[in-house]
Write an enzyme that holds these catalytic residues in place. Structure first.
Site, short mmCIF file in Angstrom:
data_model
loop_
_atom_site.label_atom_id
_atom_site.label_comp_id
_atom_site.label_asym_id
_atom_site.label_seq_id
_atom_site.Cartn_x
_atom_site.Cartn_y
_atom_site.Cartn_z
N GLU A 12 -44.59 55.16 66.76
CA GLU A 12 -44.91 56.70 67.34
C GLU A 12 -46.31 56.87 67.96
OE1 GLU A 12 -42.35 58.79 63.75
OE2 GLU A 12 -44.23 58.67 63.35
N GLY A 78 -34.95 63.66 61.16
CA GLY A 78 -33.65 63.87 60.81
C GLY A 78 -33.06 65.36 61.01
N MET A 168 -41.26 63.44 56.81
CA MET A 168 -41.84 62.77 55.49
C MET A 168 -43.60 63.24 55.52
SD MET A 168 -40.03 59.23 54.75
CE MET A 168 -40.77 58.88 53.32
N GLU A 169 -44.03 63.81 56.58
CA GLU A 169 -45.53 63.78 56.45
C GLU A 169 -46.02 65.22 56.96
OE1 GLU A 169 -44.18 59.90 56.91
OE2 GLU A 169 -43.76 61.41 58.35
N ASP A 192 -31.98 60.92 64.21
CA ASP A 192 -30.62 60.79 63.32
C ASP A 192 -30.51 61.85 62.91
OD1 ASP A 192 -31.53 61.01 60.03
OD2 ASP A 192 -33.19 59.70 61.29
#
Length: 227
Positions: A12, A78, A168-169, A192
């Site tokens: 990333e 996602g 997640m962050e 996704d």
């Protein structure tokens, strides 16, 4: 004006890191911070690693050690909203935790959701429109310490928060920025659909999604005022 840019995985941030000029490196908490020029702007870039604690630590370093004036958290996510397709982009209107309970509303900072900066949202919109082919949406980003790979878990998060996407962050970065009075934005390209096929789709589209989000950041820096 110094920009702090955070990504969770090396994929990333690598495209941004490799484009930096006069790059210098500093090591803090075993994370490498890259300080240099990118698209005419002063930038500090870091790969924070997966999860909320890693993200919060690196955001705190950007804010306290490098005194950045704004933070952009970039990467992949996602899709939660059924309208989103793989490689679509979400710009955060706000960011919140899907794995925290109401008790967090009763303790500092008395919130689970943090509002992104309107000026950074507008700048990111311009960057997306300049590309001409990016489908982007503005809305809620949900954060939690779990890679979502089941339709059942996805539905729970949708029922709780109605986010456009999950990762997640972002909320940890947002909370650090909020507590420091620094504007922030989360940019996520969909890798996704956060369902039973997520693991397969993620590995198929991860690289393209990373390129998508990195390109938006570079155009933002180009469009932003200097100094």
């Amino acid at each position: 004006m110094t920009w702090g840019i955070i990504g969770a995985m090396d994929d990333e941030v690598a495209l941004l890191r490799d484009a930096m000029k006069e790059r210098r490196e500093s090591k803090v908490y075993d994370s490498t911070f890259y300080h240099g020029g990118l698209e005419g702007q002063d930038v500090v870039l870091v790969c924070c690693g997966i999860g909320k604690v890693n993200a919060a630590l690196c955001a705190a370093v950007l804010l306290r050690e490098f005194t950045v004036d704004r933070i952009v958290h970039v990467g992949i996510a996602g899709a939660m909203d059924p309208a989103l397709q793989v490689l679509d982009v979400v710009l955060s209107k706000d960011v919140g935790y899907h794995d925290q309970g109401a008790v967090y509303d009763e303790h500092y900072p008395f919130r689970r959701v943090f509002d992104a900066d309107p000026g950074l949202i507008e700048l990111a919109e311009k960057a997306c429109r300049e590309d001409g082919e990016i489908r982007y949406y503005i809305g809620r980003v949900a954060t939690g310490d779990e890679f979502i790979t089941s339709a059942g878990e996805k539905q729970k998060i949708l029922s709780k928060m109605r986010p456009l996407c999950v990762e997640m962050e972002g909320a940890a970065v947002a909370q650090a920025a909020y507590m420091s009075g620094v504007p922030f934005l989360v940019i996520r390209a969909m890798s996704d659909s956060a369902d039973d096929d997520a693991a397969m789709t993620y590995y198929e589209f991860k690289e393209r999604a990373c390129r998508q989000s990195a390109g938006i950041v570079r155009r933002m820096l180009r469009l932003a005022p200097r100094g």
